[in-house]
Design a protein around this motif. Structure first.
Motif, PDB file in Angstrom:
ATOM      1  N   GLY A   1       0.782  -1.219   0.000  1.00 58.61           N
ATOM      2  CA  GLY A   1       0.000   0.000   0.000  1.00 58.61           C
ATOM      3  C   GLY A   1       0.824   1.285   0.000  1.00 58.61           C
ATOM      4  N   THR A   2       2.143   1.181  -0.137  1.00 57.89           N
ATOM      5  CA  THR A   2       2.998   2.363  -0.155  1.00 57.89           C
ATOM      6  C   THR A   2       3.073   2.923  -1.570  1.00 57.89           C
ATOM      7  N   GLU A   3       2.794   4.207  -1.698  1.00 62.89           N
ATOM      8  CA  GLU A   3       2.903   4.880  -2.983  1.00 62.89           C
ATOM      9  C   GLU A   3       4.376   5.150  -3.263  1.00 62.89           C
ATOM     10  N   ARG A   4       4.812   4.857  -4.487  1.00 64.69           N
ATOM     11  CA  ARG A   4       6.221   5.013  -4.865  1.00 64.69           C
ATOM     12  C   ARG A   4       6.315   5.658  -6.240  1.00 64.69           C
ATOM     13  N   GLN A   5       7.476   6.287  -6.484  1.00 65.65           N
ATOM     14  CA  GLN A   5       7.766   6.861  -7.791  1.00 65.65           C
ATOM     15  C   GLN A   5       9.206   6.531  -8.151  1.00 65.65           C
ATOM     16  N   GLU A   6       9.414   6.318  -9.418  1.00 65.50           N
ATOM     17  CA  GLU A   6      10.739   5.971  -9.924  1.00 65.50           C
ATOM     18  C   GLU A   6      10.905   6.649 -11.281  1.00 65.50           C
ATOM     19  N   THR A   7      12.050   7.272 -11.506  1.00 67.19           N
ATOM     20  CA  THR A   7      12.318   7.930 -12.783  1.00 67.19           C
ATOM     21  C   THR A   7      13.693   7.502 -13.266  1.00 67.19           C
ATOM     22  N   VAL A   8      13.780   7.097 -14.528  1.00 72.13           N
ATOM     23  CA  VAL A   8      15.052   6.685 -15.123  1.00 72.13           C
ATOM     24  C   VAL A   8      15.177   7.266 -16.523  1.00 72.13           C
ATOM     25  N   ALA A   9      16.417   7.373 -16.972  1.00 69.62           N
ATOM     26  CA  ALA A   9      16.689   7.672 -18.371  1.00 69.62           C
ATOM     27  C   ALA A   9      16.673   6.338 -19.095  1.00 69.62           C
ATOM     28  N   ASN A  10      15.979   6.279 -20.203  1.00 67.34           N
ATOM     29  CA  ASN A  10      15.829   5.031 -20.927  1.00 67.34           C
ATOM     30  C   ASN A  10      16.476   5.147 -22.300  1.00 67.34           C
ATOM     31  N   PHE A  11      17.350   4.197 -22.606  1.00 63.25           N
ATOM     32  CA  PHE A  11      17.975   4.120 -23.928  1.00 63.25           C
ATOM     33  C   PHE A  11      17.434   2.887 -24.623  1.00 63.25           C
TER      34      PHE A  11
END
Length: 152
Positions: free
Chosen positions: A47-57
């Protein structure tokens, strides 16, 4: 690997080579077809809200066997991608077509970029109700197996 690490590595390389986790090299005529920003906003099983951001090649190969991506050209592509990525020093995720699109991490091994395996995992092991012992593979019993005994 972070974008800054890749830029630094590219300034000292004579050629850009990528290697799969198996040790096999991507064909030298590969292309970088996309550099993008991937943002994932999700809730884990606890139930924990999470965010993840990556550069994608995205790496791709075609039939143009004489194509070679020079380190300076790759640096130019990264410079152009700042319009999308911003200047944040993001982790890099690589997509490469195999039986399906594979997602990989990235590291530098001397002169080569190595695609590293990515694994799924439970991010809320303490909250999702599965005992820690269940996350490891159980020991197989070779004798005394009976129906309903839990060993097979």
């Amino acid at each position: 690997m972070k974008i800054s690490e890749m830029k630094q590595a590219l300034t000292g390389l004579e050629a850009v080579n990528f290697r799969l986790p198996s040790g096999e090299y991507l064909p030298a005529h590969f292309h970088v077809t996309e550099v993008g920003l991937v943002h994932k906003h999700f809730i884990d099983c606890g139930g924990t809200e999470r965010q993840e951001t990556v550069a994608n090649f995205q790496l791709w190969e075609a039939g143009d066997y004489d194509h070679r991506l020079a380190p300076q050209k790759f640096l130019h592509i990264l410079k152009l991608s700042e319009k999308i990525l911003g200047r944040e020093d993001l982790d890099i995720e690589v997509e490469y077509q195999q039986a399906t699109i594979g997602k990989f991490g990235l590291r530098l091994d001397g002169q080569d970029f190595v695609l590293t395996p990515k694994q799924t995992a439970c991010l809320a092991q303490d909250a999702c109700g599965i005992p820690a012992s269940e996350f490891a593979l159980p020991q197989l019993q070779t004798t005394g197996c009976t129906p309903g005994g839990g060993c097979c």
